[in-house]
Design a protein around this motif. Sequence first.
Motif: not given
Lengths: 132, 399
Positions: B321-330
Amino acid sequence: MRAQSDYSKLVLVVDDDPDIRETVREILEEQGYRVDDAENGREALGRLRSGSTPDLILLDLSMPVMSGPEFCSERQKDPKLSRIPVVVVTATGSPEQKVAKLPINGLLRKPVGLDELLGTVERFCGCGQGIN
Amino acid sequence: MQAEFERQLAWLTKDEASTAARYVFSLGVALAALLLTLLLSRTLDGINFLIVLTAIMMSSLYGGLGPALAATGLTVAAFCPIVGEGLLAGVQPAAAYRLGLFGLVATLVSFIGSSVRSARIQLEAARREAEEAVESLLASEGARAALVVELREALRSRDEFLSIASHELKTPLTSLELQVESLERALARDSSKVGSPEKVGQNLAVIERQVVRMTELINYLLDVSVILSGRMKMQAERVELGTLVTDVVERLREPLATAKCEVRMDTKEQAFGLWDPVHLEAVIMNLLFNAMKFGRGNPISITVRNVLGRAELSVRDEGIGIAPSDHARIFERFERAVPEQYGGMGVGLWIVRRTVEALGGSVRVESELGKGATFTVSLPRSSASTPPPPGVLGRFNEV
């Protein structure tokens, strides 16, 4: 548990890349060594704890689930395990920094040459046929 | 208080002061001086001479040449009747001389004073220009500093990318080198005993696999380079998304099996469109590689459907999974939101995003840490009319 008549030295190869494991296994077995392998630090610990005591561990650094450095710190907690020599084999750019604080006995850089690999294993295990 | 008074008068040296204001000021000052002299005596004797001259000087300093000369004329004309009962009455030689002298001196003072005024005006203008130059210099310094920070960050992430790429390439090289040396050595020892054809065949298969891996890696790097330079070309064809996905999944059968990722496909709906199949395949492959890497050992679900006139493709894994705070960055280049031991150069999702955007679509993620991730690509029916994405030129961030 291993029989007393098993005099060949045992090498544990820990690397997440299956082709590397296969290739190193072939090369070492050809020289008379016995080879065990694991695809990450956790599997390697499992092998060690289930009674297998290798004469040398060849350890990759970047592996999923449990990396090389993590494996080392876990291993240190058990005096029996921490006695086994470990040689790190890594593709990292500046491995010296990464391994500076690790309790290891040697460092090999990927891609490693055949002579270098065999020479290192021999240094820690003697020659593949074991002591007579 | 003197400075305050000065500042009020200094207004007259600015461009805003109209000609009328300057004349009014000068003549006003002259008149005031004249009235003062009327009170004291009526002749152009010593004190009055000085008083009126002072008035002329102020006129020229603040009003300028024209107003000062006008003031001079006014005061000379005023003194004429005062001096002797007017010109008609006959002028006494001494008084006439004094008047003439006054007129001369006053004119001279007018010229000098107005020169000083001009100089002040120019000085003021120069000072203002210098101030503006310093301000713009500071502003551009600020902009330059910000640019340097951006540059450093871009270089840092490029360095990280190169270091990761080098690491990834060295891995297949390792088996390659050992296999080749091993075969060479066996041949050198005894060419007849290099091993059974079957064994040699296995060795060569390993070698071949490494070459394929390195080729794929290098293609990744080339993709990144092509996208950066804006050279990504699209050749649209009529494509059915579900069929394309099925093809890709079939091609990835071995790696999927090795990763123990069972693929469940929901392609009941057919989604047709005009897209570049090669680039679209690359997108699907990238998403599947990620799902295999981070959701190893777990099933992957792929869905194709039509939503509001667009085609949608979703790839879901049950991985870390991916933390919501990283959703844009990835989706940014060289960005990774996973621990270091997961190899990878941080460009897969960036390539997905850029390619999907070039197809006229968009990509989004729904995920939480430890709860897997769902990547959804949304495409318009036709990407034929989409202009090619901009390259490096013009957008510093893409350097």
